[in-house]
Design a protein around this motif. Sequence first.
Motif, PDB file in Angstrom:
ATOM      1  N   VAL A 197      86.949 -78.495  23.799  1.00 27.28           N
ATOM      2  CA  VAL A 197      87.243 -77.848  25.587  1.00 27.28           C
ATOM      3  C   VAL A 197      87.984 -79.554  25.851  1.00 27.28           C
ATOM      4  O   VAL A 197      87.906 -80.507  25.037  1.00 27.28           O
ATOM      5  N   ASP A 198      88.384 -79.193  27.226  1.00 25.52           N
ATOM      6  CA  ASP A 198      88.489 -80.136  27.771  1.00 25.52           C
ATOM      7  C   ASP A 198      87.887 -81.270  28.005  1.00 25.52           C
ATOM      8  O   ASP A 198      87.270 -81.024  28.802  1.00 25.52           O
ATOM      9  N   ASP A 199      87.934 -82.436  27.633  1.00 27.99           N
ATOM     10  CA  ASP A 199      87.486 -83.655  27.585  1.00 27.99           C
ATOM     11  C   ASP A 199      86.884 -84.016  29.349  1.00 27.99           C
ATOM     12  O   ASP A 199      86.148 -84.291  29.948  1.00 27.99           O
ATOM     13  N   ARG A 200      87.153 -83.241  30.305  1.00 23.65           N
ATOM     14  CA  ARG A 200      87.549 -83.216  31.985  1.00 23.65           C
ATOM     15  C   ARG A 200      87.030 -81.940  32.374  1.00 23.65           C
ATOM     16  O   ARG A 200      86.798 -81.872  33.280  1.00 23.65           O
ATOM     17  N   TRP A 201      86.267 -81.187  31.731  1.00 21.36           N
ATOM     18  CA  TRP A 201      85.728 -79.979  31.867  1.00 21.36           C
ATOM     19  C   TRP A 201      84.174 -80.738  32.621  1.00 21.36           C
ATOM     20  O   TRP A 201      83.436 -81.171  32.256  1.00 21.36           O
ATOM     21  N   GLY A 202      84.116 -80.081  33.576  1.00 20.57           N
ATOM     22  CA  GLY A 202      82.759 -79.889  34.267  1.00 20.57           C
ATOM     23  C   GLY A 202      82.844 -80.151  35.566  1.00 20.57           C
ATOM     24  O   GLY A 202      83.187 -79.086  35.899  1.00 20.57           O
ATOM     25  N   LEU A 203      82.207 -80.594  36.564  1.00 20.00           N
ATOM     26  CA  LEU A 203      81.837 -80.519  38.425  1.00 20.00           C
ATOM     27  C   LEU A 203      82.800 -80.988  39.008  1.00 20.00           C
ATOM     28  O   LEU A 203      83.240 -81.970  38.945  1.00 20.00           O
ATOM     29  N   ARG A 204      82.891 -79.730  39.363  1.00 21.77           N
ATOM     30  CA  ARG A 204      84.389 -79.196  40.706  1.00 21.77           C
ATOM     31  C   ARG A 204      83.273 -80.106  42.175  1.00 21.77           C
ATOM     32  O   ARG A 204      84.273 -80.541  42.620  1.00 21.77           O
ATOM     33  N   ARG A 205      82.692 -78.745  41.637  1.00 23.35           N
ATOM     34  CA  ARG A 205      81.890 -79.359  43.589  1.00 23.35           C
ATOM     35  C   ARG A 205      80.536 -78.468  43.408  1.00 23.35           C
ATOM     36  O   ARG A 205      80.082 -78.089  42.396  1.00 23.35           O
ATOM     37  N   ALA A 206      79.491 -79.138  44.040  1.00 23.84           N
ATOM     38  CA  ALA A 206      78.236 -78.311  44.058  1.00 23.84           C
ATOM     39  C   ALA A 206      77.476 -78.065  45.284  1.00 23.84           C
ATOM     40  O   ALA A 206      78.216 -78.904  46.217  1.00 23.84           O
ATOM     41  N   VAL A 207      77.301 -77.148  45.917  1.00 22.28           N
ATOM     42  CA  VAL A 207      76.969 -76.532  47.201  1.00 22.28           C
ATOM     43  C   VAL A 207      75.296 -76.523  47.240  1.00 22.28           C
ATOM     44  O   VAL A 207      75.048 -74.962  45.922  1.00 22.28           O
ATOM     45  N   SER A 208      74.837 -76.621  48.239  1.00 22.73           N
ATOM     46  CA  SER A 208      73.064 -75.580  47.595  1.00 22.73           C
ATOM     47  C   SER A 208      72.884 -75.508  49.538  1.00 22.73           C
ATOM     48  O   SER A 208      74.173 -75.165  50.908  1.00 22.73           O
ATOM     49  N   ARG A 209      72.084 -74.803  49.773  1.00 22.98           N
ATOM     50  CA  ARG A 209      71.619 -73.527  50.968  1.00 22.98           C
ATOM     51  C   ARG A 209      70.186 -73.702  50.784  1.00 22.98           C
ATOM     52  O   ARG A 209      69.646 -73.385  49.461  1.00 22.98           O
ATOM     53  N   ARG A 210      69.181 -73.216  52.081  1.00 19.11           N
ATOM     54  CA  ARG A 210      67.686 -72.851  52.259  1.00 19.11           C
ATOM     55  C   ARG A 210      68.463 -71.481  52.351  1.00 19.11           C
ATOM     56  O   ARG A 210      68.928 -70.880  53.465  1.00 19.11           O
ATOM     57  N   TYR A 211      66.957 -70.618  52.514  1.00 17.08           N
ATOM     58  CA  TYR A 211      66.885 -69.438  53.158  1.00 17.08           C
ATOM     59  C   TYR A 211      65.428 -69.826  54.016  1.00 17.08           C
ATOM     60  O   TYR A 211      64.815 -68.952  53.452  1.00 17.08           O
ATOM     61  N   PRO A 212      65.686 -69.534  55.111  1.00 16.30           N
ATOM     62  CA  PRO A 212      65.463 -69.155  56.044  1.00 16.30           C
ATOM     63  C   PRO A 212      63.805 -68.045  56.291  1.00 16.30           C
ATOM     64  O   PRO A 212      62.424 -68.026  56.598  1.00 16.30           O
ATOM     65  N   ASP A 213      64.396 -67.223  55.953  1.00 19.34           N
ATOM     66  CA  ASP A 213      63.594 -65.782  56.142  1.00 19.34           C
ATOM     67  C   ASP A 213      63.931 -64.762  54.731  1.00 19.34           C
ATOM     68  O   ASP A 213      64.418 -65.180  54.460  1.00 19.34           O
ATOM     69  N   PRO A 214      62.487 -64.077  54.606  1.00 14.22           N
ATOM     70  CA  PRO A 214      62.334 -62.840  53.705  1.00 14.22           C
ATOM     71  C   PRO A 214      64.069 -62.739  52.848  1.00 14.22           C
ATOM     72  O   PRO A 214      64.569 -62.120  54.680  1.00 14.22           O
ATOM     73  N   ALA A 215      63.740 -62.023  52.389  1.00 11.19           N
ATOM     74  CA  ALA A 215      65.348 -60.888  51.932  1.00 11.19           C
ATOM     75  C   ALA A 215      65.409 -59.584  52.692  1.00 11.19           C
ATOM     76  O   ALA A 215      64.082 -59.338  52.856  1.00 11.19           O
ATOM     77  N   ALA A 216      66.493 -59.327  53.079  1.00 13.37           N
ATOM     78  CA  ALA A 216      66.886 -58.043  54.040  1.00 13.37           C
ATOM     79  C   ALA A 216      65.627 -56.353  53.391  1.00 13.37           C
ATOM     80  O   ALA A 216      65.222 -55.950  53.508  1.00 13.37           O
ATOM     81  N   LEU A 217      65.933 -56.628  51.484  1.00  8.72           N
ATOM     82  CA  LEU A 217      64.874 -56.150  50.654  1.00  8.72           C
ATOM     83  C   LEU A 217      63.578 -55.926  51.296  1.00  8.72           C
ATOM     84  O   LEU A 217      63.008 -54.821  51.243  1.00  8.72           O
ATOM     85  N   ALA A 218      62.686 -56.755  51.383  1.00  7.97           N
ATOM     86  CA  ALA A 218      61.156 -57.129  52.480  1.00  7.97           C
ATOM     87  C   ALA A 218      61.236 -56.105  53.312  1.00  7.97           C
ATOM     88  O   ALA A 218      59.938 -55.542  53.261  1.00  7.97           O
ATOM     89  N   ALA A 219      61.759 -55.841  53.948  1.00  6.59           N
ATOM     90  CA  ALA A 219      61.482 -55.021  54.993  1.00  6.59           C
ATOM     91  C   ALA A 219      61.787 -53.889  54.421  1.00  6.59           C
ATOM     92  O   ALA A 219      60.850 -52.530  55.725  1.00  6.59           O
ATOM     93  N   ASP A 220      61.771 -53.102  53.384  1.00  8.21           N
ATOM     94  CA  ASP A 220      61.712 -51.953  52.809  1.00  8.21           C
ATOM     95  C   ASP A 220      60.688 -51.816  52.275  1.00  8.21           C
ATOM     96  O   ASP A 220      60.415 -52.174  51.690  1.00  8.21           O
ATOM     97  N   THR A 221      59.654 -51.151  53.293  1.00 10.22           N
ATOM     98  CA  THR A 221      58.041 -50.230  52.840  1.00 10.22           C
ATOM     99  C   THR A 221      57.924 -50.540  51.266  1.00 10.22           C
ATOM    100  O   THR A 221      57.336 -50.006  50.838  1.00 10.22           O
ATOM    101  N   GLY A 222      59.294 -48.649  51.107  1.00 16.65           N
ATOM    102  CA  GLY A 222      59.204 -47.974  50.548  1.00 16.65           C
ATOM    103  C   GLY A 222      59.413 -48.950  48.560  1.00 16.65           C
ATOM    104  O   GLY A 222      58.465 -48.904  48.182  1.00 16.65           O
ATOM    105  N   HIS A 223      59.906 -49.961  48.874  1.00 13.00           N
ATOM    106  CA  HIS A 223      60.401 -50.991  47.671  1.00 13.00           C
ATOM    107  C   HIS A 223      58.755 -51.769  47.901  1.00 13.00           C
ATOM    108  O   HIS A 223      58.592 -52.259  46.344  1.00 13.00           O
ATOM    109  N   ALA A 224      58.353 -52.199  48.485  1.00 13.75           N
ATOM    110  CA  ALA A 224      56.670 -52.658  48.661  1.00 13.75           C
ATOM    111  C   ALA A 224      55.961 -51.950  47.420  1.00 13.75           C
ATOM    112  O   ALA A 224      54.850 -52.661  46.777  1.00 13.75           O
ATOM    113  N   ALA A 225      55.724 -51.185  48.033  1.00 19.99           N
ATOM    114  CA  ALA A 225      55.174 -49.980  47.381  1.00 19.99           C
ATOM    115  C   ALA A 225      55.087 -49.733  45.849  1.00 19.99           C
ATOM    116  O   ALA A 225      54.157 -49.997  44.610  1.00 19.99           O
ATOM    117  N   ARG A 226      56.703 -49.669  45.860  1.00 19.45           N
ATOM    118  CA  ARG A 226      56.884 -49.951  44.180  1.00 19.45           C
ATOM    119  C   ARG A 226      56.703 -51.118  43.623  1.00 19.45           C
ATOM    120  O   ARG A 226      56.002 -51.068  42.717  1.00 19.45           O
TER     121      ARG A 226
END
Length: 260
Positions: free
Chosen positions: A3-32
């Motif tokens: 293993v390369d002894d310099r293997w590790g973190l190049r960068r880290a990114v984060s994200r928040r998702y303020p809304d429900p998933a697009a899939l959440a609007a599917d009434t058929g999915h909600a029923a299943r």
Amino acid sequence: MPVDDRWGLRRAVSRRYPDPAALAADTGHAARLSTYLTDLLTPHGLTLTPDALNPVRGQSYGEMAVELLPDEPVDLLVLAYDVPDISPGRAVSTYLTHVCPGSPMSFAVSDQGRAAAFTALSLMQTYAATHPRALLIAVEQSDLPYDPGVPVALPAAHAGIALHLSASAEAPLSAVTVLPDADASVDALDGLAATTVVLGGGMAALAGDVKADRVILADPAQPMTGVWEALAGLDLATAGRVAVADYDPALRYLCVAAFG
């Protein structure tokens, strides 16, 4: 292959998702989803929360993770999560292999509580020699449409992070440990000589005992992604040696990762 002894973190990114998933609007999915969860809960004497899926408010880990994928090819992709997905019928890691550049080998880590991303990092390190271009995606969605019957710490927001790992990285991964059946203790930081220490909500009460130039407290409202969001906010070029630590009080896992 070593293993390369310099293997590790190049960068880290984060994200928040303020809304429900697009899939959440599917009434058929909600029923299943209602039928699926009812079938799982009933043998345990549990029920769906009234109107829990009217509408569906949760997030899909497949949708969240796609927003965190890189443009460049990846050899290995690992998904870490704790709260169940609102799309339980999808094998998310397999789906991500299909849509991620490089068609990486992929798998998921779950049922580890706050330790999930730490466990994933430890496993990924064992693949570094043959799969050096790696991506760890940790996600948590904030809606659980039923009372699980035991105390749980749900996140306040839908959130995701991506750790981009590779050889000759800015911050090599020098140590990662997950200690089972442990108590919260800063002793796990001994010997790491960290300049910057990021503490998750499970370790916040011990901040005064940490010996480091800089101590950062993660958002306690994000049980699993909080520490990694805080890591993503650091300038790796100036942060020095960074230790990330958290403790899961329910599962009694003490977790530490050191970079740089």
